[in-house]
Design an enzyme around this catalytic site. Structure first.
Site, short mmCIF file in Angstrom:
data_model
loop_
_atom_site.label_atom_id
_atom_site.label_comp_id
_atom_site.label_asym_id
_atom_site.label_seq_id
_atom_site.Cartn_x
_atom_site.Cartn_y
_atom_site.Cartn_z
N TYR A 223 -6.67 10.51 12.05
CA TYR A 223 -5.87 10.99 13.17
C TYR A 223 -6.38 12.35 13.68
O TYR A 223 -6.46 12.58 14.88
CB TYR A 223 -4.40 11.09 12.79
CG TYR A 223 -3.80 9.77 12.33
CD1 TYR A 223 -4.30 8.55 12.79
CD2 TYR A 223 -2.73 9.74 11.45
CE1 TYR A 223 -3.75 7.35 12.38
CE2 TYR A 223 -2.17 8.54 11.04
CZ TYR A 223 -2.69 7.35 11.50
OH TYR A 223 -2.14 6.16 11.09
N TYR B 32 0.83 -1.21 0.00
CA TYR B 32 0.00 0.00 0.00
C TYR B 32 0.87 1.25 0.00
O TYR B 32 0.55 2.24 -0.66
CB TYR B 32 -0.93 -0.02 1.22
CG TYR B 32 -1.72 1.24 1.40
CD1 TYR B 32 -2.78 1.56 0.55
CD2 TYR B 32 -1.42 2.13 2.44
CE1 TYR B 32 -3.50 2.72 0.72
CE2 TYR B 32 -2.15 3.29 2.61
CZ TYR B 32 -3.19 3.59 1.76
OH TYR B 32 -3.91 4.74 1.92
N GLY C 274 -9.81 1.30 12.07
CA GLY C 274 -8.58 2.03 12.41
C GLY C 274 -8.76 2.82 13.70
O GLY C 274 -7.88 2.83 14.56
#
Length: 168
Positions: free
Chosen positions: A137, A31, A103
Site C-alpha cells: 500500500y 490467513y 496485489g
C-alpha cells in the site's frame, strides 16, 4: 516459477464465480485468523453481488484457469468532497502467488475504476500486523490515516441499539 509482476487476467466476478469467491474469502479469513467469523453463504454473496441493486462488486485475478486472488469493493460517499468513493472491503492473493505484483495489479484495476467513476477517493483498512500488505500500500502511494479509529457495531450490540425506541 513465474517472474514478479506476472500478468494475470482481472475479470469482474459473475454469478458462476460465487463458489470461487467464497473459497477465496474463507482462505482470507484463515490467513487473518478469523475463520470462525465467516458466516457468508453462496446465497448471501449472490444476493449481495447480483441483485437488482447490488451492494458490492468483486473482481477475480486469474492465471490461466486458476483463481489466484480477488478484491471485493463497494461505493462510499464523501460529504467533504461531494463525490462518491470506492471502498475496498477485502483484497486477497493466495500465498503461493504473493510477491508477484498481483496485489498491485488488483489495486491498479480498482484505482482505474475509481477514476473512471469520478470517485474522489479510494480507501480501505488493513490489519496492523499485515506488514506485507502495508508495504504494498505504501509503495503505491497510499498513506495511513492514523488520526482515525475504525469503530464497528455488530451482533448483539447492533441489535440492542437498533431495538431502542425514541422517546415520545
Amino acid at each position: 516459477m513465474s517472474s514478479p509482476n506476472e500478468s494475470v487476467r482481472i475479470e469482474t466476478a459473475t454469478r458462476s464465480d460465487v463458489a470461487v469467491l467464497l473459497t477465496l474469502i474463507r482462505e482470507l479469513a484463515a490467513y487473518e485468523h478469523m475463520s470462525d467469523q465467516v458466516i457468508a453463504t453462496e446465497t448471501d454473496l449472490t444476493r449481495a453481488l447480483f441483485s437488482s441493486r447490488p451492494e458490492a462488486e468483486a473482481v477475480i485475478a486469474w492465471r490461466d484457469n486458476a483463481a489466484v486472488g480477488f478484491a471485493l469493493y463497494f461505493q462510499s460517499f464523501s460529504t467533504f468532497v461531494g463525490r462518491p468513493g470506492l471502498y475496498l472491503e477485502d483484497l486477497f492473493v493466495r500465498p503461493v502467488y504473493r510477491r508477484r505484483g498481483i496485489g498491485r495489479q488488483l489495486l491498479a484495476h480498482l484505482a482505474q475504476l475509481a477514476v473512471a467513476r469520478g470517485c474522489g477517493r479510494f480507501e480501505w483498512s488493513v490489519l496492523n500486523w499485515n506488514k506485507l500488505a502495508i508495504g504494498i500500500y505504501e509503495k503505491v502511494g497510499a498513506s495511513p490515516m492514523n488520526e482515525w479509529t475504525v469503530y464497528r457495531l455488530s451482533g448483539n450490540a447492533l441489535s440492542a441499539l437498533a431495538s431502542e425506541t425514541r422517546p415520545t
